[in-house]
Motif scaffolding. Structure first.
Motif, PDB file in Angstrom:
ATOM      1  N   ARG A 148      12.156   5.223   0.026  1.00 26.45           N
ATOM      2  CA  ARG A 148      10.956   4.387   0.139  1.00 26.45           C
ATOM      3  C   ARG A 148      11.254   2.958  -0.308  1.00 26.45           C
ATOM      4  N   LEU A 149      12.001   2.831  -1.384  1.00 32.03           N
ATOM      5  CA  LEU A 149      12.310   1.501  -1.894  1.00 32.03           C
ATOM      6  C   LEU A 149      13.287   0.765  -0.981  1.00 32.03           C
ATOM      7  N   VAL A 150      14.215   1.487  -0.371  1.00 31.37           N
ATOM      8  CA  VAL A 150      15.151   0.864   0.568  1.00 31.37           C
ATOM      9  C   VAL A 150      14.413   0.408   1.822  1.00 31.37           C
ATOM     10  N   ALA A 181       3.329   5.749  -5.637  1.00 27.56           N
ATOM     11  CA  ALA A 181       3.074   5.780  -7.074  1.00 27.56           C
ATOM     12  C   ALA A 181       1.975   6.791  -7.404  1.00 27.56           C
ATOM     13  N   VAL A 182       0.952   6.855  -6.550  1.00 27.64           N
ATOM     14  CA  VAL A 182      -0.139   7.827  -6.756  1.00 27.64           C
ATOM     15  C   VAL A 182       0.391   9.251  -6.616  1.00 27.64           C
ATOM     16  N   ILE A 183       1.218   9.480  -5.584  1.00 24.68           N
ATOM     17  CA  ILE A 183       1.792  10.820  -5.382  1.00 24.68           C
ATOM     18  C   ILE A 183       2.677  11.201  -6.564  1.00 24.68           C
ATOM     19  N   ALA A 184       3.499  10.237  -7.045  1.00 23.38           N
ATOM     20  CA  ALA A 184       4.377  10.521  -8.183  1.00 23.38           C
ATOM     21  C   ALA A 184       3.567  10.822  -9.437  1.00 23.38           C
ATOM     22  N   PHE A 185       2.470  10.086  -9.623  1.00 19.48           N
ATOM     23  CA  PHE A 185       1.644  10.290 -10.819  1.00 19.48           C
ATOM     24  C   PHE A 185       0.967  11.660 -10.800  1.00 19.48           C
ATOM     25  N   ILE A 186       0.443  12.051  -9.654  1.00 18.80           N
ATOM     26  CA  ILE A 186      -0.326  13.301  -9.570  1.00 18.80           C
ATOM     27  C   ILE A 186       0.578  14.521  -9.447  1.00 18.80           C
ATOM     28  N   LEU A 216       8.800   1.256 -13.263  1.00 17.85           N
ATOM     29  CA  LEU A 216       7.534   0.561 -13.106  1.00 17.85           C
ATOM     30  C   LEU A 216       6.659   1.222 -12.043  1.00 17.85           C
ATOM     31  N   LEU A 217       7.250   1.578 -10.913  1.00 19.92           N
ATOM     32  CA  LEU A 217       6.469   2.096  -9.789  1.00 19.92           C
ATOM     33  C   LEU A 217       6.090   3.558  -9.945  1.00 19.92           C
ATOM     34  N   PHE A 218       7.010   4.370 -10.453  1.00 11.62           N
ATOM     35  CA  PHE A 218       6.792   5.815 -10.439  1.00 11.62           C
ATOM     36  C   PHE A 218       6.789   6.463 -11.820  1.00 11.62           C
ATOM     37  N   GLY A 219       7.285   5.794 -12.842  1.00 10.12           N
ATOM     38  CA  GLY A 219       7.530   6.424 -14.137  1.00 10.12           C
ATOM     39  C   GLY A 219       6.300   6.650 -14.984  1.00 10.12           C
ATOM     40  N   ARG A 220       5.424   7.490 -14.541  1.00 11.14           N
ATOM     41  CA  ARG A 220       4.224   7.829 -15.314  1.00 11.14           C
ATOM     42  C   ARG A 220       3.705   9.181 -14.829  1.00 11.14           C
ATOM     43  N   LEU A 250       0.827  -1.205   0.000  1.00  7.03           N
ATOM     44  CA  LEU A 250       0.000   0.000   0.000  1.00  7.03           C
ATOM     45  C   LEU A 250       0.865   1.260   0.000  1.00  7.03           C
ATOM     46  N   GLY A 251       2.012   1.195   0.713  1.00  4.29           N
ATOM     47  CA  GLY A 251       2.928   2.330   0.707  1.00  4.29           C
ATOM     48  C   GLY A 251       3.486   2.608  -0.676  1.00  4.29           C
ATOM     49  N   MET A 252       3.809   1.525  -1.427  1.00  8.25           N
ATOM     50  CA  MET A 252       4.280   1.693  -2.798  1.00  8.25           C
ATOM     51  C   MET A 252       3.178   2.274  -3.685  1.00  8.25           C
ATOM     52  N   ILE A 253       1.943   1.805  -3.487  1.00  7.24           N
ATOM     53  CA  ILE A 253       0.822   2.353  -4.249  1.00  7.24           C
ATOM     54  C   ILE A 253       0.633   3.830  -3.913  1.00  7.24           C
TER      55      ILE A 253
END
Length: 531
Positions: free
Chosen positions: A271-273, A27-32, A357-361, A21-24
């Motif tokens: 976050r990934l570490v 990813a949501v924060i990075a996308f927005i 994959l996680l953030f690149g969008r 859920l933390g990764m999601i």
């Protein structure tokens, strides 16, 4: 011997849900919001709260509180344990309320400290102050939740505290997805999500405390001697157990003086570490601390109790009692290194694909992907040392030894400050990641060099070398498999990453099985639910 490892695995299973859920959430924060001035402002404002939250979730308050609290139960003094809790809650409530008021009033000065690169009156500075004030009440909640977590851990309830972060992640995801377009500035919705998530976290833990009888206010005393002792030890405990988090804070302060986005690159790499740390090292350290503290309280903890025995140690050996803390601790360290080393190598092999994959969008462009991937490689180099430090800190504090972790943490922090200033001039933001890793390794070496007699250092070293050898083989296999997926669409690449990780994990575990690795035998027994 398998008992506490099984508990750690159970905690890790719950933590896995939280981390996903933390990764999601990230990813949501990075996308927005991407990686730029606005996201940097949020991460700067959130950094002190996140630092305290991680310190507490890693057991900083537990380290000073649990050894004394567990001894009360070990000596059948429940009334004294309840008095300790209520007295600690009284002082934490006062301190939390003062900190909230202090934070709201002095927000501009605090942002000046946490982001020295932001000029007073700039948009970044004003936005950071706004977000900081919105999240200020969360500070009070952190302390209450940490105290609750300490009590539950001491009583063997590891599951409710492990599930609590899930609530915060859900609240932040919900706020960002559903309400980001209803606020100006949009980023304010994340700060509101943090505060709301904290309130729900607090409510989530109250029933467990009530079932333990912790709210028997007849037992309240104005000043409990053990609480006073615990709070006196809290400052040095923070330095000893949270050096890694403090080093990340220092790196973030330095990053605020660089180009926009640098703070975000470090944050996403961190976050990934934190993912493998939370799944492997934290559960083992969480279970070890109350177990060893209770053994100390009942008078059955002896350093090197079986040091004279010439029996070859095995995880499957049931002839040794778990009261020999050296065997219990040895099992924990070996299991953590057995799992954390291949995780480190796997992240290095797939650093850029994972970030992509996680953030690149959305607003997170390819420049942000490349910079975050480089930061991730250098930061993960010290992952094994940070994991080992958490275990040794738990050991020392169970033995009521605060001085050695404090000194090791202080040396690590000083080295990090110096290394950050040196590497940032030559390597930019990636140099800050390298500084954090090197300072973590220095602190770990100091802890190990001063370790108690009776610990099987040679067996741990053999385990680590064996894990490194198998991980190197895994590295080349993972890189080779990933090369087949690089030219496809993102959906196909996502499948390729999953296949590469699965093949690497399978290769590592198969090699461990074929070489009759004792750590692998332990995991096999746990997952097959054998006694």
């Amino acid at each position: 011997m398998t008992h506490f490892i099984k508990k750690a695995v159970s905690i890790s299973s719950i933590t896995l849900i939280s981390r996903i859920l933390g990764m999601i959430r990230d990813a949501v924060i990075a996308f927005i919001f991407g990686a730029g001035m606005v996201s940097d402002a949020f991460f700067i404002a959130f950094r002190p709260f996140d630092l305290i939250r991680k310190m507490m979730s890693d057991g900083i308050l537990s380290i000073s509180f649990i050894p004394l609290f567990a001894k009360q139960f070990a000596q059948n003094k429940k009334d004294q344990a309840v008095a300790m809790f209520l007295n600690a809650l009284f002082f934490i409530s006062i301190a939390g309320a003062l900190l909230v008021g202090f934070g709201i009033y002095f927000a501009p000065f605090l942002i000046d400290f946490f982001a020295p690169g932001y000029g007073a009156g700039s948009y970044s500075h004003i936005l950071s102050c706004l977000l900081f004030r919105i999240m200020a009440p969360y500070m009070f909640i952190i302390f209450f939740v940490a105290l609750s977590m300490s009590v539950l851990h001491a009583k063997g309830n590891f599951y409710v505290p492990a599930a609590t972060p899930i609530v915060l992640n859900l609240c932040m995801i919900t706020a960002a997805v559903l309400f980001s377009n209803r606020f100006t500035p949009k980023i304010a919705v994340l700060a509101i999500g943090v505060t709301a998530g904290g309130i729900v976290q607090l409510v989530f833990q109250l029933p467990s405390l009530a079932r333990l009888g912790m709210f028997d206010f007849k037992a309240f005393v104005r000043m409990h001697p053990h609480v006073k002792k615990a709070f006196i030890a809290l400052g040095p405990s923070m330095i000893g157990a949270a050096a890694f988090q403090i080093n990340l804070l220092v790196a973030g302060l330095t990053a605020s003086t660089l180009d926009p986005g640098a703070v975000s690159y470090l944050n996403y790499a961190e976050r990934l570490v934190q993912f493998p740390l939370a799944l492997v090292a934290s559960p083992v350290a969480t279970v070890l601390l109350p177990m060893l503290s209770a053994m100390a309280g009942s008078g059955c903890l002896e350093i090197g109790k079986h040091a004279q025995r010439r029996v070859e140690f095995s995880f499957l050996d049931q002839t040794h009692g778990t009261q020999d803390f050296s065997l219990v601790f040895d099992a924990g360290v070996r299991m953590v290194f057995f799992l954390i080393i291949p995780a480190t190598v796997g992240i290095i092999a797939l650093n850029r694909p994972i970030v992509l994959l996680l953030f690149g969008r959305g607003a997170f462009d390819l420049t942000a992907v490349d910079q975050t991937g480089r930061c991730l490689v250098f930061m993960v180099l010290g992952l094994w040392a940070v994991a080992g430090t958490r275990l040794f800190v738990a050991l020392y504090y169970a033995l009521s030894n605060i001085r050695l972790p404090f000194m090791a943490g202080l040396v690590s922090i000083v080295c990090n400050v110096l290394l950050c200033q040196f590497f940032v001039q030559h390597m930019g933001v990636t140099g800050l990641s390298l500084a954090v890793s090197l300072s973590g390794i220095i602190g770990f070496v100091l802890l190990v060099a001063s370790g108690p007699f009776g610990l099987r250092g040679r067996a741990v070293l053999v385990c680590a070398c064996r894990a490194v050898f198998m991980s190197v083989i895994m590295y080349f296999l993972v890189k080779w498999i990933w090369n087949f997926w690089t030219d496809y669409s993102k959906i196909i690449q996502a499948a390729g990453i999953v296949i590469s990780i699965g093949a690497g994990a399978g290769c590592y575990l198969l090699a461990a099985h074929l070489t009759s690795n004792p750590e692998m035998a332990m995991l096999t027994r746990i997952f097959l639910k054998q006694k």
